[in-house]
Design a protein around this motif. Structure first.
Motif, PDB file in Angstrom:
ATOM      1  N   GLU A  36       0.683  -1.643   0.163  1.00 20.55           N
ATOM      2  CA  GLU A  36      -0.061  -0.235   0.288  1.00 20.55           C
ATOM      3  C   GLU A  36       0.725   1.508   0.433  1.00 20.55           C
ATOM      4  OE1 GLU A  36      -2.626   0.178   3.167  1.00 20.55           O
ATOM      5  OE2 GLU A  36      -3.851  -1.052   2.123  1.00 20.55           O
TER       6      GLU A  36
ATOM      7  N   ALA B  43      -8.795   5.072 -14.718  1.00 17.95           N
ATOM      8  CA  ALA B  43      -8.680   5.294 -13.693  1.00 17.95           C
ATOM      9  C   ALA B  43      -9.075   7.005 -12.879  1.00 17.95           C
ATOM     10  CB  ALA B  43      -6.817   5.608 -13.292  1.00 17.95           C
TER      11      ALA B  43
ATOM     12  N   ARG C 283      -5.154   5.427   2.373  1.00 18.11           N
ATOM     13  CA  ARG C 283      -3.948   4.340   2.311  1.00 18.11           C
ATOM     14  C   ARG C 283      -4.243   3.515   1.096  1.00 18.11           C
ATOM     15  NH1 ARG C 283       1.362   4.866   3.250  1.00 18.11           N
ATOM     16  NH2 ARG C 283       1.710   2.597   3.151  1.00 18.11           N
ATOM     17  N   ALA C 284      -3.802   2.796  -0.060  1.00 16.31           N
ATOM     18  CA  ALA C 284      -4.372   2.453  -1.284  1.00 16.31           C
ATOM     19  C   ALA C 284      -3.386   1.504  -2.076  1.00 16.31           C
ATOM     20  CB  ALA C 284      -4.965   3.438  -2.457  1.00 16.31           C
ATOM     21  N   SER C 285      -3.769   0.904  -2.468  1.00 18.58           N
ATOM     22  CA  SER C 285      -3.495  -0.769  -3.156  1.00 18.58           C
ATOM     23  C   SER C 285      -2.323   0.015  -3.788  1.00 18.58           C
ATOM     24  CB  SER C 285      -4.623  -1.788  -3.303  1.00 18.58           C
ATOM     25  OG  SER C 285      -3.332  -2.208  -3.704  1.00 18.58           O
ATOM     26  N   LYS C 286      -1.438  -0.566  -4.325  1.00 16.63           N
ATOM     27  CA  LYS C 286      -0.635  -0.232  -4.959  1.00 16.63           C
ATOM     28  C   LYS C 286      -0.421  -1.083  -6.441  1.00 16.63           C
ATOM     29  CE  LYS C 286       3.806   0.742  -2.182  1.00 16.63           C
ATOM     30  NZ  LYS C 286       5.475   0.287  -2.715  1.00 16.63           N
ATOM     31  N   ALA C 287      -1.706  -1.340  -6.241  1.00 15.91           N
ATOM     32  CA  ALA C 287      -1.830  -2.192  -8.164  1.00 15.91           C
ATOM     33  C   ALA C 287      -3.788  -1.492  -8.142  1.00 15.91           C
ATOM     34  CB  ALA C 287      -2.747  -3.390  -6.783  1.00 15.91           C
ATOM     35  N   ASP C 288      -3.923  -0.261  -7.554  1.00 16.58           N
ATOM     36  CA  ASP C 288      -5.294   0.725  -7.878  1.00 16.58           C
ATOM     37  C   ASP C 288      -4.457   1.161  -9.181  1.00 16.58           C
ATOM     38  OD1 ASP C 288      -6.417   3.087  -7.688  1.00 16.58           O
ATOM     39  OD2 ASP C 288      -6.928   2.378  -5.853  1.00 16.58           O
ATOM     40  N   PRO C 289      -5.071   1.561 -10.108  1.00 11.49           N
ATOM     41  CA  PRO C 289      -5.270   2.181 -11.349  1.00 11.49           C
ATOM     42  C   PRO C 289      -5.085   3.003 -11.210  1.00 11.49           C
ATOM     43  CG  PRO C 289      -7.033   1.025 -11.291  1.00 11.49           C
ATOM     44  CD  PRO C 289      -7.104   0.267  -9.876  1.00 11.49           C
ATOM     45  N   ARG C 290      -5.137   4.310 -10.306  1.00 10.20           N
ATOM     46  CA  ARG C 290      -4.410   5.957  -9.777  1.00 10.20           C
ATOM     47  C   ARG C 290      -2.927   5.257  -9.989  1.00 10.20           C
ATOM     48  NH1 ARG C 290      -6.398  10.308  -6.636  1.00 10.20           N
ATOM     49  NH2 ARG C 290      -8.374   8.644  -6.381  1.00 10.20           N
ATOM     50  N   PHE C 291      -2.562   4.098  -8.922  1.00  7.84           N
ATOM     51  CA  PHE C 291      -0.917   4.498  -9.148  1.00  7.84           C
ATOM     52  C   PHE C 291      -0.027   3.814 -10.506  1.00  7.84           C
ATOM     53  CE2 PHE C 291      -2.446   4.283  -4.547  1.00  7.84           C
ATOM     54  CZ  PHE C 291      -1.861   5.304  -4.080  1.00  7.84           C
TER      55      PHE C 291
ATOM     56  N   SER D 245     -11.390   9.764 -10.609  1.00 13.74           N
ATOM     57  CA  SER D 245     -11.225  11.576  -9.246  1.00 13.74           C
ATOM     58  C   SER D 245     -10.344  11.940  -9.775  1.00 13.74           C
ATOM     59  CB  SER D 245     -11.043  10.523  -7.800  1.00 13.74           C
ATOM     60  OG  SER D 245     -10.009   9.914  -8.274  1.00 13.74           O
TER      61      SER D 245
END
Length: 185
Positions: free
Chosen positions: A16, A141, A24-32, A144
């Motif tokens: 994360e 992503a 906090r967010a997962s590093k797999a989130d498309p945002r990253f 937002s």
């Protein structure tokens, strides 16, 4: 001013990472993926700058590199956060003015251009391709992000294309695609 006393924090060891608001967010989130692709585009521009001697081009790219950090902050900030650093329409307008000014010195396109050339052109074509990937990742992503973030990436890829052509004119011109040129008989 950003101040980094330590480079490693160990807070991302579990997969994360933090957003600007502290969540906090997962590093797999498309945002990253989008943030990473923007970072890679910025790095590709840094590589291109090593090959570019033209002061006007260097100044344009210096502004772009700073704006790509602004864009990364924009992408790392959840929507609705007050006081957030966001890409602004005037930054996009400036890219358009620069594109128009460079385009005035160029011959109209007669074919597609092969990505290559000296004087930083090849490196700028690579940076343009990375920006296009960053744009696709941002679209994936985009729930937002500000619409200006997407507009900026779209315009930046155009800017890098025209800048590559603008620099190539000093090195003998564009390398044009010749459809079917390598086909046999």
């Amino acid at each position: 001013m950003v101040r980094l006393n330590r480079i490693y924090t160990r807070t991302g060891d579990a997969g994360e990472t933090g957003l600007v608001d502290g969540s906090r967010a997962s590093k797999a989130d498309p945002r990253f993926a989008a943030i990473g692709d923007v970072d890679e585009a910025n790095s590709a521009i840094g590589v291109a700058l090593r090959a570019i001697a033209n002061d006007e081009a260097r100044a344009m790219l210096g502004r772009v590199q700073n704006e790509l950090f602004d864009l990364g902050a924009d992408l790392a900030t959840p929507s609705g956060m007050a006081g957030a650093l966001r890409i602004q329409p005037d930054q996009i307008d400036r890219l358009e003015r620069e594109i128009d000014a460079m385009n005035e010195a160029l011959e109209p396109l007669r074919s597609f251009i092969l990505p290559g050339g000296a004087g930083g052109s090849a490196e700028l074509h690579l940076a343009r391709a990375v920006v296009r990937r960053a744009e696709r990742a941002t679209v994936a992503a985009a729930s937002s992000f500000s619409p200006e973030a997407l507009r900026y990436l779209n315009r930046l890829s155009d800017h890098l294309f025209v800048l590559a052509r603008w620099l190539a004119r000093e090195q003998g011109g564009d390398i044009l695609w010749e459809p079917g040129a390598t086909r046999g008989g």
